[in-house]
Design a protein around this motif. Structure first.
Motif, PDB file in Angstrom:
ATOM      1  N   UNK A   3      48.093  42.351  49.521  1.00 31.32           N
ATOM      2  CA  UNK A   3      46.247  41.908  49.381  1.00 31.32           C
ATOM      3  C   UNK A   3      45.978  42.215  47.190  1.00 31.32           C
ATOM      4  N   UNK A   4      45.710  41.564  47.020  1.00 35.97           N
ATOM      5  CA  UNK A   4      44.581  41.586  45.464  1.00 35.97           C
ATOM      6  C   UNK A   4      43.999  41.614  45.454  1.00 35.97           C
ATOM      7  N   UNK A   5      43.295  42.045  44.816  1.00 36.22           N
ATOM      8  CA  UNK A   5      41.500  42.333  44.019  1.00 36.22           C
ATOM      9  C   UNK A   5      41.634  43.028  42.894  1.00 36.22           C
ATOM     10  N   UNK A   6      40.635  41.256  42.685  1.00 40.25           N
ATOM     11  CA  UNK A   6      40.836  41.689  40.677  1.00 40.25           C
ATOM     12  C   UNK A   6      38.945  41.720  41.001  1.00 40.25           C
ATOM     13  N   UNK A   7      38.701  43.223  40.681  1.00 43.34           N
ATOM     14  CA  UNK A   7      37.345  43.434  40.439  1.00 43.34           C
ATOM     15  C   UNK A   7      36.465  43.388  38.705  1.00 43.34           C
ATOM     16  N   UNK A   8      36.217  42.891  39.234  1.00 49.02           N
ATOM     17  CA  UNK A   8      35.590  41.749  36.843  1.00 49.02           C
ATOM     18  C   UNK A   8      34.361  41.584  37.294  1.00 49.02           C
ATOM     19  N   UNK A  22      35.799  43.284  51.581  1.00 53.64           N
ATOM     20  CA  UNK A  22      36.489  43.557  52.226  1.00 53.64           C
ATOM     21  C   UNK A  22      36.883  42.852  53.793  1.00 53.64           C
ATOM     22  N   UNK A  23      35.483  42.104  53.800  1.00 55.55           N
ATOM     23  CA  UNK A  23      36.126  41.425  54.862  1.00 55.55           C
ATOM     24  C   UNK A  23      37.562  40.133  54.719  1.00 55.55           C
TER      25      UNK A  23
END
Lengths: 311, 311
Positions: free
Chosen positions: B9-14, B48-49
């Motif tokens: 899983x990847x989350x780029x929080x920009x 999250x969902x």
């Protein structure tokens, strides 16, 4: 070999003087000599004689470490490895300092900037023993910065040249700067020669109310702030002739906080920063001891590459 | 596990949007979603969902990588690890983003700045495959720089925050800047919002003769020069919304040479620098693919720490 003891040669090639030494791997000096930085031929002849004669007297060298003013060629794969680059110091451009000093010796050689060597020295034996990420700044004939990341000197394309960053000009400062490449970069505005050119005297001879103290602290505070934002060191160790004026340190810490503007909320910096911006614990010997560390590491790397069958 | 394939899983929080993905370890995307960066509660609920539902549909996650706008707490030993620091983005200060997103998952987590993640992505799959020392600069909602040294993200005390360096002011520029901490730092003068505030329009809508092009190139050229002097990267990869304007690149390279003033005589820079200052090869996906790389590395590190007896 002289019993279990191994000896290492060190040459700190600085803008004003060459500091040379023979030491063991704990950094205990067994011989030391200084030569003014004059023309390359005579300077290097003196250094070479010292290394050859001391090693004859004390014992063969297991490694040599050279820390040299930049810019220098550090890429071991490149033809120019060991050579001095485009320096403002007259006559030293294109000098192959590693070959000139080390060809009589069969031992491994460590080569780095004078300031990377000093950072390594402070990391091994001085004010940076407990951090892996360290910036060493020297303010003297020039301004330079050596950087360790995870305990290892930072090279990359070349090596850091922090003294040539441009600070914002202090509104009260109209001095054009002395750097032959950049005019009013940090080295041009706040090195020892810049202070003398602007004020007619060295910092230590200027009264405490002289405006140069504030200028100096502002420019060096900017250097620290720029370094925090770019390199994120865990500590900044400052040495060199100008930094022997200890009253600069609290002034620089104030300006560091000013220029960071509350953005970097790390207690190491915010808690007055006395441990964060700190004098070189090894003082004048940071560089030469760092060269011993370079030599020890070069010998270690070489013995790991060519393991012997002995114990 | 779904056969031999592992999913990450990847989350780029920009600053503008969160880019999320599920991919395998070669960086091939199997699901992707974007969420505008709104208040933390609703933004993180959406992310999250996505992670939970995608992993149910595709397969269990072997690792999660989060690349987040700074400043963030990266020290794994610290109580605040995984938490966002003193950001100008409203409501996000002190948010524990790692806990909020990863607590439903038992897998290892990689956490770094969005720009360190993008640097890692470009290093693994993009414009920095052949260099270990890499700077990734994004110019968009903010300005940030991610740094790899010998292939590993630079942290130190915190992490680099290159967008908050101060450039010298362009003589034709009287704009006060938009950074809430610093006013006219690089982010305050040359980020997307700064351009709109100064010119009333985005860069891409300004005619080629508009003075903003020169200002923009000058400030970003200064950022590149400051980075060369401080970090000595082997390449500078530039991405983000503003950098989609490719005509900026030759202008920035010219200003980089101007600000270096002939001091750094490396052919990589002097030979027009087309390979030295170069667009992100992964484009908009540099960040999210870098987060996949963070996740893969975290899983690798975890499996090295807890080796299994299997093949």
């Amino acid at each position: 070999m002289n019993g279990d003891r191994r000896y290492f040669g060190a040459v700190e090639a600085g803008g004003t003087k060459f500091v040379c030494a023979i030491a063991d791997e704990r950094g205990v000096l067994h011989a030391e000599a200084r030569f003014p930085t004059a023309d390359p031929a005579s300077t290097l002849a003196g250094v070479s004689r010292f290394l050859i004669e001391s090693s004859r007297a004390i014992g063969p060298l297991s490694g040599i470490g050279i820390g040299c003013f930049g810019p220098i060629h550090l890429d071991k794969q490149a033809a120019k490895y060991g050579v001095i680059g485009n320096t403002p110091k007259k006559g030293w451009n294109n000098i192959d300092i590693v070959r000139a000093l080390c060809s009589p010796f069969p031992c491994p050689v460590g080569f780095d900037t004078d300031v990377n060597a000093a950072a390594l020295g402070e990391h091994r034996w001085g004010a940076g023993k407990d951090v892996g990420s360290l910036l060493y700044v020297t303010v003297g004939t020039g301004i330079g910065g050596g950087v360790l990341v995870e305990g290892l000197p930072l090279h990359g394309l070349m090596h850091p040249e922090l003294g040539h960053l441009y600070p914002r000009r202090h509104p009260a400062d109209t001095f054009p700067g002395v750097c032959p490449f950049h005019g009013d970069c940090l080295e041009g505005l706040a090195s020892g020669p810049a202070i003398v050119a602007r004020c007619g005297n060295e910092l230590k001879h200027l009264e405490p109310g002289h405006p140069q103290w504030d200028l100096q602290a502002d420019y060096l505070g900017q250097l620290c702030a720029q370094s925090v934002l770019a390199l994120s060191p865990q500590r900044i160790v400052m040495g060199g002739g100008v930094m022997t004026e200890r009253r600069l340190f609290p002034l620089i810490r104030q300006r560091l906080l000013h220029w960071l503007g509350g953005y970097v909320e790390r207690n190491e910096i915010l808690d007055a920063g006395e441990d964060y911006v700190t004098p070189a614990a090894l003082g004048e010997r940071a560089g030469v001891l760092g060269c011993i560390a370079l030599a020890v590491d070069a010998a270690g790397a070489a013995s790991r590459r060519y393991p012997t069958s002995g114990p």
